[in-house]
Write a protein that holds these residues in place. Structure first.
Motif, PDB file in Angstrom:
ATOM      1  N   VAL A 147      51.306  76.170  24.854  1.00 36.17           N
ATOM      2  CA  VAL A 147      53.119  76.276  25.759  1.00 36.17           C
ATOM      3  C   VAL A 147      52.387  76.421  27.033  1.00 36.17           C
ATOM      4  CG1 VAL A 147      54.071  78.316  26.260  1.00 36.17           C
ATOM      5  CG2 VAL A 147      52.805  77.950  23.898  1.00 36.17           C
ATOM      6  N   SER A 148      53.334  75.249  27.796  1.00 34.79           N
ATOM      7  CA  SER A 148      53.014  74.811  28.935  1.00 34.79           C
ATOM      8  C   SER A 148      53.602  75.881  29.788  1.00 34.79           C
ATOM      9  CB  SER A 148      54.694  74.208  29.271  1.00 34.79           C
ATOM     10  OG  SER A 148      55.585  75.297  29.691  1.00 34.79           O
ATOM     11  N   ALA A 150      55.462  76.977  32.610  1.00 40.34           N
ATOM     12  CA  ALA A 150      57.022  76.971  32.920  1.00 40.34           C
ATOM     13  C   ALA A 150      57.029  78.085  31.728  1.00 40.34           C
ATOM     14  CB  ALA A 150      58.190  75.674  33.443  1.00 40.34           C
ATOM     15  N   ASP A 151      56.892  78.124  31.014  1.00 43.61           N
ATOM     16  CA  ASP A 151      57.248  78.924  29.554  1.00 43.61           C
ATOM     17  C   ASP A 151      56.789  79.794  29.643  1.00 43.61           C
ATOM     18  OD1 ASP A 151      59.076  77.154  28.852  1.00 43.61           O
ATOM     19  OD2 ASP A 151      57.276  75.990  26.966  1.00 43.61           O
ATOM     20  N   LYS A 152      55.561  79.723  30.251  1.00 44.65           N
ATOM     21  CA  LYS A 152      54.539  81.444  30.339  1.00 44.65           C
ATOM     22  C   LYS A 152      55.182  82.199  31.175  1.00 44.65           C
ATOM     23  CE  LYS A 152      50.432  79.385  28.524  1.00 44.65           C
ATOM     24  NZ  LYS A 152      49.021  78.683  28.717  1.00 44.65           N
ATOM     25  N   ARG A 154      58.740  81.765  32.353  1.00 47.68           N
ATOM     26  CA  ARG A 154      60.105  82.274  32.354  1.00 47.68           C
ATOM     27  C   ARG A 154      59.840  82.892  31.555  1.00 47.68           C
ATOM     28  NH1 ARG A 154      62.276  81.392  27.795  1.00 47.68           N
ATOM     29  NH2 ARG A 154      61.057  79.809  26.707  1.00 47.68           N
ATOM     30  N   ARG A 155      59.194  83.752  30.537  1.00 43.76           N
ATOM     31  CA  ARG A 155      58.543  84.705  29.359  1.00 43.76           C
ATOM     32  C   ARG A 155      58.227  86.307  30.161  1.00 43.76           C
ATOM     33  NH1 ARG A 155      57.327  83.561  23.514  1.00 43.76           N
ATOM     34  NH2 ARG A 155      57.527  85.750  23.766  1.00 43.76           N
ATOM     35  N   GLU A 158      61.266  87.499  32.010  1.00 45.19           N
ATOM     36  CA  GLU A 158      62.255  87.864  30.932  1.00 45.19           C
ATOM     37  C   GLU A 158      62.014  89.144  30.722  1.00 45.19           C
ATOM     38  OE1 GLU A 158      61.999  85.141  27.794  1.00 45.19           O
ATOM     39  OE2 GLU A 158      63.798  83.926  28.429  1.00 45.19           O
TER      40      GLU A 158
END
Length: 209
Positions: A147-148, A150-152, A154-155, A158
């Motif tokens: 998992v990148s 950026a995705d971490k 972003r989560r 959120e």
């Protein structure tokens, strides 16, 4: 005087002189034909040389054109290689920057998840399963290499946004109210932002906060 022999002699002389005159003429004609043949052969050789020269000239011109085209192509290749080299240098700098960013951001994200868990534990006890499950997903997400970054991030944002929205919303639901003796009972909950959490039994005989 006998004339016949004189006439015969004259005829003989005439025939003899004709033969003598014909010999040089035949030789001249032969020489002329030989010279003409040689001239024709020479002309043929000249024409062949002219054709060969013209072909060599065309080949030379074509070679010059190809050399000029290759010169331009090589120039374009040099420009392309230089542009790719600069692009690769830029990518390498970006990768180096990402590595430095990961070194700086990864510990910060771990801290953000820890703070979020502490906040949920100290907050009003509403939607405990949903909030704990969201927190557990983030904790499992952080060490994953597939998992990148950026995705971490972003989560995590959120999750923070959801927790923030709880403070500006009203919500009612039916759930289980834990009791001091270890049991539980079904009640209706009402949440007013983060300021108050009410409950009421299903028979409406008891209410509390």
């Amino acid at each position: 005087m006998n004339r016949f022999p004189l006439r015969s002699l004259a005829v003989a002389l005439m025939l003899s002189s004709g033969s003598l005159a014909a010999a040089p003429l035949d030789a001249a004609l032969d020489e002329s034909q030989r010279l003409a043949a040689e001239a024709k052969a020479s002309q043929g050789r000249v024409e062949q040389l002219d054709d060969a020269s013209r072909e060599m000239l065309n080949e030379y011109r074509n070679a010059l054109q190809q050399a000029e085209a290759l010169k331009g192509y090589n120039s374009q290749l040099r420009d392309l290689v230089e542009a790719q080299r600069k692009e690769l240098t830029s990518y390498q700098k970006q990768l180096d920057g990402i590595e430095r960013t990961q070194e700086a951001v990864s510990p910060q994200m771990v801290k953000m998840v820890e703070v979020l868990g502490e906040f949920i534990a100290a907050d009003l006890p509403f939607l405990p399963e949903e909030r704990e499950d969201r927190l557990a997903q983030l904790q499992d997400l952080l060490p994953r290499a597939d998992v990148s970054l950026a995705d971490k991030y972003r989560r995590i944002l959120e999750a923070y946004q959801i927790e923030s929205d709880y403070g500006r919303t009203l919500e009612a639901w039916r759930g289980e109210l834990n009791q001091a003796d270890g049991g539980s009972r079904s009640v209706e909950f009402l949440r007013l932002g983060r300021s108050m959490l009410y409950y009421q039994t299903l028979d409406a005989h008891e209410s509390g906060w």
